[in-house]
Design a protein around this motif. Structure first.
Motif, mmCIF file in Angstrom:
data_model
loop_
_atom_site.group_PDB
_atom_site.id
_atom_site.type_symbol
_atom_site.label_atom_id
_atom_site.label_comp_id
_atom_site.label_asym_id
_atom_site.label_seq_id
_atom_site.Cartn_x
_atom_site.Cartn_y
_atom_site.Cartn_z
ATOM 1 N N ALA A 1 -67.883 -20.802 50.802
ATOM 2 C CA ALA A 1 -68.311 -21.731 51.850
ATOM 3 C C ALA A 1 -68.558 -20.994 53.163
ATOM 4 O O ALA A 1 -69.520 -21.294 53.891
ATOM 5 C CB ALA A 1 -67.257 -22.822 52.041
ATOM 6 N N GLU A 2 -67.719 -20.038 53.466
ATOM 7 C CA GLU A 2 -67.911 -19.261 54.694
ATOM 8 C C GLU A 2 -69.201 -18.452 54.634
ATOM 9 O O GLU A 2 -69.937 -18.352 55.631
ATOM 10 C CB GLU A 2 -66.719 -18.324 54.892
ATOM 11 C CG GLU A 2 -66.733 -17.546 56.191
ATOM 12 C CD GLU A 2 -66.548 -18.419 57.407
ATOM 13 O OE1 GLU A 2 -66.985 -18.021 58.500
ATOM 14 O OE2 GLU A 2 -65.975 -19.524 57.267
ATOM 15 N N ARG A 3 -69.493 -17.907 53.461
ATOM 16 C CA ARG A 3 -70.743 -17.157 53.328
ATOM 17 C C ARG A 3 -71.954 -18.067 53.452
ATOM 18 O O ARG A 3 -72.963 -17.701 54.074
ATOM 19 C CB ARG A 3 -70.751 -16.429 51.987
ATOM 20 C CG ARG A 3 -69.760 -15.270 51.918
ATOM 21 C CD ARG A 3 -69.779 -14.589 50.569
ATOM 22 N NE ARG A 3 -68.851 -13.469 50.535
ATOM 23 C CZ ARG A 3 -68.596 -12.737 49.453
ATOM 24 N NH1 ARG A 3 -69.214 -13.015 48.314
ATOM 25 N NH2 ARG A 3 -67.730 -11.749 49.511
ATOM 26 N N ARG A 4 -71.868 -19.261 52.828
ATOM 27 C CA ARG A 4 -72.974 -20.209 52.977
ATOM 28 C C ARG A 4 -73.140 -20.632 54.434
ATOM 29 O O ARG A 4 -74.264 -20.787 54.925
ATOM 30 C CB ARG A 4 -72.739 -21.426 52.093
ATOM 31 C CG ARG A 4 -72.936 -21.157 50.607
ATOM 32 C CD ARG A 4 -73.055 -22.471 49.833
ATOM 33 N NE ARG A 4 -71.850 -23.254 49.941
ATOM 34 C CZ ARG A 4 -70.839 -23.200 49.074
ATOM 35 N NH1 ARG A 4 -70.892 -22.360 48.049
ATOM 36 N NH2 ARG A 4 -69.773 -23.962 49.222
ATOM 37 N N LYS A 5 -72.001 -20.814 55.120
ATOM 38 C CA LYS A 5 -72.064 -21.168 56.537
ATOM 39 C C LYS A 5 -72.745 -20.076 57.340
ATOM 40 O O LYS A 5 -73.594 -20.345 58.202
ATOM 41 C CB LYS A 5 -70.645 -21.412 57.048
ATOM 42 C CG LYS A 5 -70.563 -21.676 58.533
ATOM 43 C CD LYS A 5 -69.122 -21.810 58.981
ATOM 44 C CE LYS A 5 -69.022 -21.953 60.496
ATOM 45 N NZ LYS A 5 -67.605 -22.036 60.941
ATOM 46 N N ALA B 1 -74.870 -17.887 56.218
ATOM 47 C CA ALA B 1 -76.291 -17.876 55.879
ATOM 48 C C ALA B 1 -77.037 -18.985 56.604
ATOM 49 O O ALA B 1 -78.145 -18.778 57.115
ATOM 50 C CB ALA B 1 -76.461 -18.017 54.363
ATOM 51 N N THR B 2 -76.417 -20.183 56.667
ATOM 52 C CA THR B 2 -77.053 -21.297 57.376
ATOM 53 C C THR B 2 -77.187 -21.001 58.867
ATOM 54 O O THR B 2 -78.226 -21.284 59.483
ATOM 55 C CB THR B 2 -76.237 -22.577 57.160
ATOM 56 O OG1 THR B 2 -76.078 -22.819 55.762
ATOM 57 C CG2 THR B 2 -76.932 -23.772 57.796
ATOM 58 N N VAL B 3 -76.137 -20.426 59.438
ATOM 59 C CA VAL B 3 -76.180 -20.085 60.866
ATOM 60 C C VAL B 3 -77.259 -19.042 61.144
ATOM 61 O O VAL B 3 -78.030 -19.146 62.113
ATOM 62 C CB VAL B 3 -74.793 -19.593 61.323
ATOM 63 C CG1 VAL B 3 -74.872 -19.018 62.735
ATOM 64 C CG2 VAL B 3 -73.783 -20.739 61.297
ATOM 65 N N LEU B 4 -77.327 -18.028 60.268
ATOM 66 C CA LEU B 4 -78.347 -16.997 60.460
ATOM 67 C C LEU B 4 -79.752 -17.581 60.312
ATOM 68 O O LEU B 4 -80.668 -17.224 61.062
ATOM 69 C CB LEU B 4 -78.134 -15.871 59.449
ATOM 70 C CG LEU B 4 -76.871 -15.016 59.657
ATOM 71 C CD1 LEU B 4 -76.735 -13.999 58.539
ATOM 72 C CD2 LEU B 4 -76.903 -14.311 61.005
ATOM 73 N N GLU B 5 -79.918 -18.496 59.336
ATOM 74 C CA GLU B 5 -81.228 -19.117 59.166
ATOM 75 C C GLU B 5 -81.599 -19.968 60.375
ATOM 76 O O GLU B 5 -82.748 -19.942 60.843
ATOM 77 C CB GLU B 5 -81.214 -19.975 57.902
ATOM 78 C CG GLU B 5 -82.560 -20.595 57.569
ATOM 79 C CD GLU B 5 -82.511 -21.398 56.289
ATOM 80 O OE1 GLU B 5 -83.556 -21.968 55.913
ATOM 81 O OE2 GLU B 5 -81.435 -21.450 55.660
ATOM 82 N N SER B 6 -80.618 -20.728 60.899
ATOM 83 C CA SER B 6 -80.898 -21.541 62.089
ATOM 84 C C SER B 6 -81.207 -20.664 63.300
ATOM 85 O O SER B 6 -82.093 -20.987 64.098
ATOM 86 C CB SER B 6 -79.701 -22.450 62.380
ATOM 87 O OG SER B 6 -78.547 -21.684 62.685
ATOM 88 N N GLU B 7 -80.474 -19.561 63.419
ATOM 89 C CA GLU B 7 -80.769 -18.648 64.527
ATOM 90 C C GLU B 7 -82.171 -18.056 64.392
ATOM 91 O O GLU B 7 -82.890 -17.888 65.386
ATOM 92 C CB GLU B 7 -79.723 -17.543 64.576
ATOM 93 C CG GLU B 7 -78.347 -18.019 65.031
ATOM 94 C CD GLU B 7 -77.342 -16.895 65.084
ATOM 95 O OE1 GLU B 7 -77.701 -15.767 64.648
ATOM 96 O OE2 GLU B 7 -76.202 -17.124 65.538
ATOM 97 N N GLY B 8 -82.562 -17.730 63.136
ATOM 98 C CA GLY B 8 -83.920 -17.234 62.933
ATOM 99 C C GLY B 8 -84.973 -18.273 63.297
ATOM 100 O O GLY B 8 -85.988 -17.954 63.916
#
Length: 361
Positions: A203-207, A209-216
């Motif tokens: 879950a932390e890794r998915r979080k 990844a989601t944060v990095l995608e949103s930042e992108g």
């Protein structure tokens, strides 16, 4: 047969002899073993190895500690009671269970590094130093783990080791033993807790990844907005430059037109000042009237006309009256300079009007 319990119960062994007896008992478990080889015999002249301390008793009382090298003792009266090793000793702490602050049961083991600092205290301060230090390490580990949650146990492993070392040194000071360091080898968690931890990690890794995608996505939107902003700025600057250039061109055109009109007015004034100038002005007004009358009702169906639209003579007379009124002050000034020619001019203007009226009719 020699057992571990029997070795622990024998009081005349130090840490070195205790470990040696354990190894010897493990090797010679199927056969008998004698105690005579455990402690050196007093033959009067003894050679003590380096990094060892031999505790000597005379008639059952502590006498002295033999230093490494050549030593002399009195046979029958002196007896070597303990042999202590001054080297660093490694002890495996058995696996034990401990409960953390958040009620998670852990199976944990470790390695303990010891050194005998005072052979006298190590010999007479505690019955079995190895067993005492091992039990102290286990109890201290349980108490320290009870103060931490499961996540902090993995993060604060070094601080946990340091706390266990400090607690052991405070208790083992009267034993003549110093704990150099303690290291946790393995930490075993229950299977269900391990699955929960694995799910938490995923879950932390998915979080992340989601944060990095949103930042992108945010950076992309910011870049697009910055590009649009720069494009609008450049477009506005271009439009501004275009308007400035257009205004400058219009200003220059107006100046040129004004200069041309001024020159035309000067030429017209010079022409009017000459002989028969008023007749020429009357002819020009009549022509302009005819041209304007021919363009009526071309742009729109609604037209406002004066009552005497067809009376060209009256219209020209009104125009000449306005012109005469405007030019009357200048005529007064130039009356002394120029010869009188009004009768000729009026007669010529009348003739021109009659001719125009005839042609139009």
């Amino acid at each position: 047969m020699l057992s571990r319990a029997g070795i622990r119960a024998r009081p005349g062994l130090g840490l070195l002899q205790h470990s040696q007896q354990l190894k010897r008992a493990a090797r010679l478990a199927p056969g008998p073993c004698r105690w005579n080889s455990g402690l050196p015999m007093n033959i009067g002249v003894l050679f003590v190895p380096q990094q060892e301390a031999w505790v000597v008793e005379r008639m059952g009382k502590f006498h002295r500690i033999l230093e490494p090298g050549l030593n002399f003792l009195i046979p029958l009266l002196d007896r070597i009671r303990y042999v202590q090793s001054l080297k660093e000793i490694v002890i495996n702490v058995p696996e034990q269970s401990a409960v953390t602050l958040d009620n998670v049961t852990l199976q944990i083991d470790g390695v303990l590094y010891l050194r005998v600092m005072d052979p006298y205290k190590a010999s007479y301060g505690v019955e079995d130093p190895e067993y005492a230090v091992t039990q102290l390490a286990q109890t201290t580990m349980r108490s320290e783990l009870g103060k931490l949650s499961l996540d902090r146990v993995f993060r604060e492993r070094e601080s946990l080791n340091a706390s266990i070392v400090d607690a052991i040194n405070q208790a083992s000071d009267c034993w003549g033993i110093r704990c150099l360091r303690y290291e946790i080898k393995d930490i075993h968690v229950p299977p269900r807790v391990k699955e929960s931890m694995q799910m938490q990690v995923e879950a932390e890794r998915r979080k992340r990844a989601t944060v990095l995608e949103s930042e992108g996505t945010r950076e992309s939107a910011i870049n697009v907005a910055e590009g649009q902003k720069q494009a609008q700025i450049l477009a506005s600057e271009a439009e501004k430059a275009e308007q400035i250039n257009k205004a400058a061109g219009e200003a220059n055109a107006m100046l040129v037109k004004a200069r041309a009109k001024a020159e035309a007015i000067q030429l017209l004034a010079a022409a009017l000042a000459q002989q028969h100038g008023n007749a020429a002005a009357s002819l020009s007004v009549a022509e302009q009237y005819v041209n304007a009358f021919s363009k009526i009702a071309k742009d729109s169906n609604t037209v406002l006309l004066p009552a005497n639209t067809g009376d060209v003579t009256n219209m020209v007379a009104q125009a000449l009256g306005i012109y005469t009124t405007l030019t009357k002050p200048q005529a007064v000034k130039t009356q002394d300079e120029m010869p009188p020619a009004h009768e000729d001019s009026h007669s010529s203007a009348a003739e021109v009007l009659k001719a125009e009226q005839g042609s139009s009719s």
